[in-house]
Design a protein around this motif. Structure first.
Motif, PDB file in Angstrom:
ATOM      1  N   VAL A  12       0.821  -1.206   0.000  1.00 54.18           N
ATOM      2  CA  VAL A  12       0.000   0.000   0.000  1.00 54.18           C
ATOM      3  C   VAL A  12       0.855   1.256   0.000  1.00 54.18           C
ATOM      4  O   VAL A  12       1.686   1.459   0.886  1.00 54.18           O
ATOM      5  CB  VAL A  12      -0.962   0.016   1.208  1.00 54.18           C
ATOM      6  N   ALA A  13       0.640   2.080  -1.035  1.00 52.10           N
ATOM      7  CA  ALA A  13       1.183   3.432  -1.049  1.00 52.10           C
ATOM      8  C   ALA A  13       0.060   4.364  -0.591  1.00 52.10           C
ATOM      9  O   ALA A  13      -1.071   3.943  -0.390  1.00 52.10           O
ATOM     10  CB  ALA A  13       1.641   3.788  -2.460  1.00 52.10           C
ATOM     11  N   ARG A  14       0.370   5.627  -0.427  1.00 49.82           N
ATOM     12  CA  ARG A  14      -0.667   6.560   0.034  1.00 49.82           C
ATOM     13  C   ARG A  14      -1.729   6.730  -1.050  1.00 49.82           C
ATOM     14  O   ARG A  14      -1.444   7.177  -2.153  1.00 49.82           O
ATOM     15  CB  ARG A  14      -0.066   7.919   0.377  1.00 49.82           C
ATOM     16  N   PRO A  15      -2.992   6.394  -0.762  1.00 51.86           N
ATOM     17  CA  PRO A  15      -4.053   6.580  -1.757  1.00 51.86           C
ATOM     18  C   PRO A  15      -4.606   7.998  -1.710  1.00 51.86           C
ATOM     19  O   PRO A  15      -4.385   8.749  -0.749  1.00 51.86           O
ATOM     20  CB  PRO A  15      -5.114   5.573  -1.302  1.00 51.86           C
ATOM     21  N   ASP A  16      -5.338   8.344  -2.758  1.00 48.15           N
ATOM     22  CA  ASP A  16      -6.089   9.594  -2.768  1.00 48.15           C
ATOM     23  C   ASP A  16      -7.518   9.378  -2.301  1.00 48.15           C
ATOM     24  O   ASP A  16      -8.185  10.321  -1.877  1.00 48.15           O
ATOM     25  CB  ASP A  16      -6.126  10.185  -4.191  1.00 48.15           C
ATOM     26  N   LEU A  17      -7.971   8.125  -2.416  1.00 49.90           N
ATOM     27  CA  LEU A  17      -9.352   7.811  -2.090  1.00 49.90           C
ATOM     28  C   LEU A  17      -9.449   6.342  -1.702  1.00 49.90           C
ATOM     29  O   LEU A  17      -8.864   5.486  -2.370  1.00 49.90           O
ATOM     30  CB  LEU A  17     -10.256   8.078  -3.303  1.00 49.90           C
ATOM     31  N   VAL A  18     -10.189   6.068  -0.640  1.00 44.91           N
ATOM     32  CA  VAL A  18     -10.533   4.687  -0.286  1.00 44.91           C
ATOM     33  C   VAL A  18     -11.858   4.360  -0.946  1.00 44.91           C
ATOM     34  O   VAL A  18     -12.810   5.151  -0.871  1.00 44.91           O
ATOM     35  CB  VAL A  18     -10.646   4.516   1.246  1.00 44.91           C
ATOM     36  N   VAL A  19     -11.926   3.220  -1.621  1.00 46.00           N
ATOM     37  CA  VAL A  19     -13.189   2.761  -2.205  1.00 46.00           C
ATOM     38  C   VAL A  19     -13.582   1.481  -1.489  1.00 46.00           C
ATOM     39  O   VAL A  19     -12.912   0.452  -1.617  1.00 46.00           O
ATOM     40  CB  VAL A  19     -13.074   2.516  -3.723  1.00 46.00           C
ATOM     41  N   LEU A  20     -14.643   1.574  -0.711  1.00 43.85           N
ATOM     42  CA  LEU A  20     -15.122   0.448   0.085  1.00 43.85           C
ATOM     43  C   LEU A  20     -16.352  -0.143  -0.570  1.00 43.85           C
ATOM     44  O   LEU A  20     -17.349   0.549  -0.778  1.00 43.85           O
ATOM     45  CB  LEU A  20     -15.457   0.926   1.499  1.00 43.85           C
ATOM     46  N   MET A  21     -16.291  -1.428  -0.903  1.00 41.90           N
ATOM     47  CA  MET A  21     -17.426  -2.114  -1.490  1.00 41.90           C
ATOM     48  C   MET A  21     -18.353  -2.653  -0.408  1.00 41.90           C
ATOM     49  O   MET A  21     -17.899  -3.196   0.599  1.00 41.90           O
ATOM     50  CB  MET A  21     -16.948  -3.272  -2.373  1.00 41.90           C
ATOM     51  N   ALA A  32     -11.444   0.184   6.450  1.00 42.88           N
ATOM     52  CA  ALA A  32     -11.553   1.398   5.635  1.00 42.88           C
ATOM     53  C   ALA A  32     -11.397   2.654   6.492  1.00 42.88           C
ATOM     54  O   ALA A  32     -10.711   3.610   6.105  1.00 42.88           O
ATOM     55  CB  ALA A  32     -12.890   1.415   4.901  1.00 42.88           C
ATOM     56  N   ALA A  33     -12.025   2.651   7.666  1.00 44.05           N
ATOM     57  CA  ALA A  33     -11.922   3.801   8.562  1.00 44.05           C
ATOM     58  C   ALA A  33     -10.469   4.028   8.982  1.00 44.05           C
ATOM     59  O   ALA A  33      -9.995   5.178   9.025  1.00 44.05           O
ATOM     60  CB  ALA A  33     -12.813   3.597   9.783  1.00 44.05           C
ATOM     61  N   ASP A  34      -9.762   2.957   9.296  1.00 43.09           N
ATOM     62  CA  ASP A  34      -8.351   3.078   9.683  1.00 43.09           C
ATOM     63  C   ASP A  34      -7.528   3.685   8.549  1.00 43.09           C
ATOM     64  O   ASP A  34      -6.639   4.525   8.793  1.00 43.09           O
ATOM     65  CB  ASP A  34      -7.790   1.702  10.060  1.00 43.09           C
ATOM     66  N   ALA A  35      -7.805   3.254   7.307  1.00 41.15           N
ATOM     67  CA  ALA A  35      -7.065   3.789   6.156  1.00 41.15           C
ATOM     68  C   ALA A  35      -7.368   5.281   5.966  1.00 41.15           C
ATOM     69  O   ALA A  35      -6.462   6.072   5.667  1.00 41.15           O
ATOM     70  CB  ALA A  35      -7.419   3.011   4.892  1.00 41.15           C
ATOM     71  N   CYS A  36      -8.627   5.667   6.141  1.00 37.48           N
ATOM     72  CA  CYS A  36      -8.991   7.088   6.013  1.00 37.48           C
ATOM     73  C   CYS A  36      -8.262   7.933   7.043  1.00 37.48           C
ATOM     74  O   CYS A  36      -7.773   9.034   6.737  1.00 37.48           O
ATOM     75  CB  CYS A  36     -10.503   7.254   6.177  1.00 37.48           C
ATOM     76  N   ARG A  37      -8.186   7.419   8.275  1.00 36.87           N
ATOM     77  CA  ARG A  37      -7.506   8.163   9.327  1.00 36.87           C
ATOM     78  C   ARG A  37      -5.999   8.212   9.082  1.00 36.87           C
ATOM     79  O   ARG A  37      -5.354   9.262   9.248  1.00 36.87           O
ATOM     80  CB  ARG A  37      -7.804   7.536  10.693  1.00 36.87           C
ATOM     81  N   LYS A  38      -5.434   7.072   8.692  1.00 31.03           N
ATOM     82  CA  LYS A  38      -3.983   6.999   8.506  1.00 31.03           C
ATOM     83  C   LYS A  38      -3.503   7.924   7.396  1.00 31.03           C
ATOM     84  O   LYS A  38      -2.477   8.616   7.542  1.00 31.03           O
ATOM     85  CB  LYS A  38      -3.581   5.558   8.191  1.00 31.03           C
ATOM     86  N   TYR A  39      -4.251   7.948   6.281  1.00 30.02           N
ATOM     87  CA  TYR A  39      -3.806   8.708   5.113  1.00 30.02           C
ATOM     88  C   TYR A  39      -4.527  10.041   4.959  1.00 30.02           C
ATOM     89  O   TYR A  39      -4.233  10.798   4.028  1.00 30.02           O
ATOM     90  CB  TYR A  39      -3.996   7.866   3.850  1.00 30.02           C
ATOM     91  N   ASP A  40      -5.494  10.320   5.847  1.00 27.47           N
ATOM     92  CA  ASP A  40      -6.270  11.568   5.800  1.00 27.47           C
ATOM     93  C   ASP A  40      -6.917  11.750   4.422  1.00 27.47           C
ATOM     94  O   ASP A  40      -6.737  12.775   3.756  1.00 27.47           O
ATOM     95  CB  ASP A  40      -5.387  12.769   6.137  1.00 27.47           C
ATOM     96  N   VAL A  41      -7.664  10.737   4.003  1.00 33.46           N
ATOM     97  CA  VAL A  41      -8.333  10.758   2.707  1.00 33.46           C
ATOM     98  C   VAL A  41      -9.811  10.411   2.895  1.00 33.46           C
ATOM     99  O   VAL A  41     -10.198   9.784   3.887  1.00 33.46           O
ATOM    100  CB  VAL A  41      -7.690   9.769   1.711  1.00 33.46           C
ATOM    101  N   PRO A  42     -10.655  10.796   1.930  1.00 34.74           N
ATOM    102  CA  PRO A  42     -12.076  10.449   2.000  1.00 34.74           C
ATOM    103  C   PRO A  42     -12.329   9.017   1.552  1.00 34.74           C
ATOM    104  O   PRO A  42     -11.420   8.332   1.059  1.00 34.74           O
ATOM    105  CB  PRO A  42     -12.732  11.452   1.050  1.00 34.74           C
ATOM    106  N   VAL A  43     -13.582   8.580   1.703  1.00 35.26           N
ATOM    107  CA  VAL A  43     -13.967   7.231   1.295  1.00 35.26           C
ATOM    108  C   VAL A  43     -15.222   7.297   0.441  1.00 35.26           C
ATOM    109  O   VAL A  43     -16.130   8.095   0.697  1.00 35.26           O
ATOM    110  CB  VAL A  43     -14.198   6.324   2.525  1.00 35.26           C
ATOM    111  N   LEU A  44     -15.237   6.488  -0.589  1.00 34.68           N
ATOM    112  CA  LEU A  44     -16.424   6.284  -1.412  1.00 34.68           C
ATOM    113  C   LEU A  44     -16.924   4.875  -1.133  1.00 34.68           C
ATOM    114  O   LEU A  44     -16.154   3.919  -1.244  1.00 34.68           O
ATOM    115  CB  LEU A  44     -16.093   6.459  -2.894  1.00 34.68           C
ATOM    116  N   VAL A  45     -18.193   4.743  -0.762  1.00 40.60           N
ATOM    117  CA  VAL A  45     -18.772   3.429  -0.485  1.00 40.60           C
ATOM    118  C   VAL A  45     -19.683   3.057  -1.638  1.00 40.60           C
ATOM    119  O   VAL A  45     -20.603   3.805  -1.977  1.00 40.60           O
ATOM    120  CB  VAL A  45     -19.565   3.415   0.834  1.00 40.60           C
ATOM    121  N   SER A  46     -19.425   1.906  -2.243  1.00 42.40           N
ATOM    122  CA  SER A  46     -20.185   1.447  -3.405  1.00 42.40           C
ATOM    123  C   SER A  46     -20.956   0.181  -3.066  1.00 42.40           C
ATOM    124  O   SER A  46     -20.367  -0.813  -2.648  1.00 42.40           O
ATOM    125  CB  SER A  46     -19.224   1.177  -4.579  1.00 42.40           C
ATOM    126  N   GLY A  47     -22.280   0.233  -3.239  1.00 43.40           N
ATOM    127  CA  GLY A  47     -23.068  -0.976  -3.001  1.00 43.40           C
ATOM    128  C   GLY A  47     -24.552  -0.694  -2.873  1.00 43.40           C
ATOM    129  O   GLY A  47     -24.967   0.123  -2.049  1.00 43.40           O
TER     130      GLY A  47
END
Length: 221
Positions: A12-21, A32-47
């Motif tokens: 894992v490199a630093r993402p711009d966006l987390v995409v959670l299915m 997903a929440a941990d990744a958002c906090r670690k990298y300070d990025v938003p999340v898109l939830v698809s489903g």
């Protein structure tokens, strides 16, 4: 062996966006929440509402989570993310399968980004292949997969570990992993079949394990 293969995890490199299915794997939300906090990025939830929705609803009720069920999976996961302190949440709530997760997410993204994909570990590898196909027309996009867990297979259930809640029964898990390897075949969902995904190289040891499990499943039934 099959479970580890399907639960794709990239460096894992630093993402711009987390995409959670959306899925029945509630553990995905905290990953997903941990990744958002670690990298300070938003999340898109698809489903939306699909084949896993009733299993997600059962998991929510079984774990006593105070969140409304009977809704698109993205809505349930969004509420759980917000309760975990994640505020920058976008939802896509019409998709009903991995291909639509990828296609509908693509419609919401118009500039190249690094996306961190988090999915049910049994579907992580196929989901990645679907995103590769859907984002092929957006050069510069980087796709990283991180399955939320490597399934622990116990004597009577499958979950995140021996002390964790059950996610699947052994029979359902067996059915899921058999179905996933089948779909990844070039002659099924690949270029020689329905052409939903590009060619996926299935390692010989995974195919051998699949054939042993398939033979045992046929005999069992």
């Amino acid at each position: 062996m099959i479970a580890r293969y399907l639960a794709r995890r990239d460096p894992v490199a630093r993402p711009d966006l987390v995409v959670l299915m959306g899925s029945a794997v509630v553990e995905s939300v905290e990953v997903a929440a941990d990744a958002c906090r670690k990298y300070d990025v938003p999340v898109l939830v698809s489903g939306g509402i699909g084949h896993s929705t009733r299993y997600l609803d059962e998991a929510v009720r079984r774990r006593g989570l105070d969140v409304a069920t009977g809704r698109p999976e993205a809505h349930v996961f969004r509420d759980l993310l917000i309760r975990s302190g994640i505020e920058r949440v976008t939802i896509e709530d019409r998709s009903t399968n991995c291909g639509e997760n990828a296609d509908f997410t693509r419609r919401l993204i118009d500039t190249p980004r690094t996306l961190l994909l988090i999915q049910d570990p049994t579907m992580q590898r196929r989901t990645h292949a679907c995103f590769v196909r859907s984002f092929a027309d957006l050069p510069g996009t980087t796709l990283l997969s991180h399955a939320p867990l490597i399934p622990w297979i116990g004597p009577d259930h499958v979950g995140a570990g021996p002390d964790s809640p059950a996610i699947w029964s052994r029979d359902r898990f067996r059915s899921l992993v058999l179905g996933e390897v089948h779909r990844l075949s070039p002659d099924v969902y690949g270029p020689n079949g329905r052409n939903f995904i590009d060619h996926v190289d299935l390692p010989p040891e995974v195919l051998a394990a699949y054939n042993r499990l398939l033979a045992g499943n046929v005999i069992r039934r």
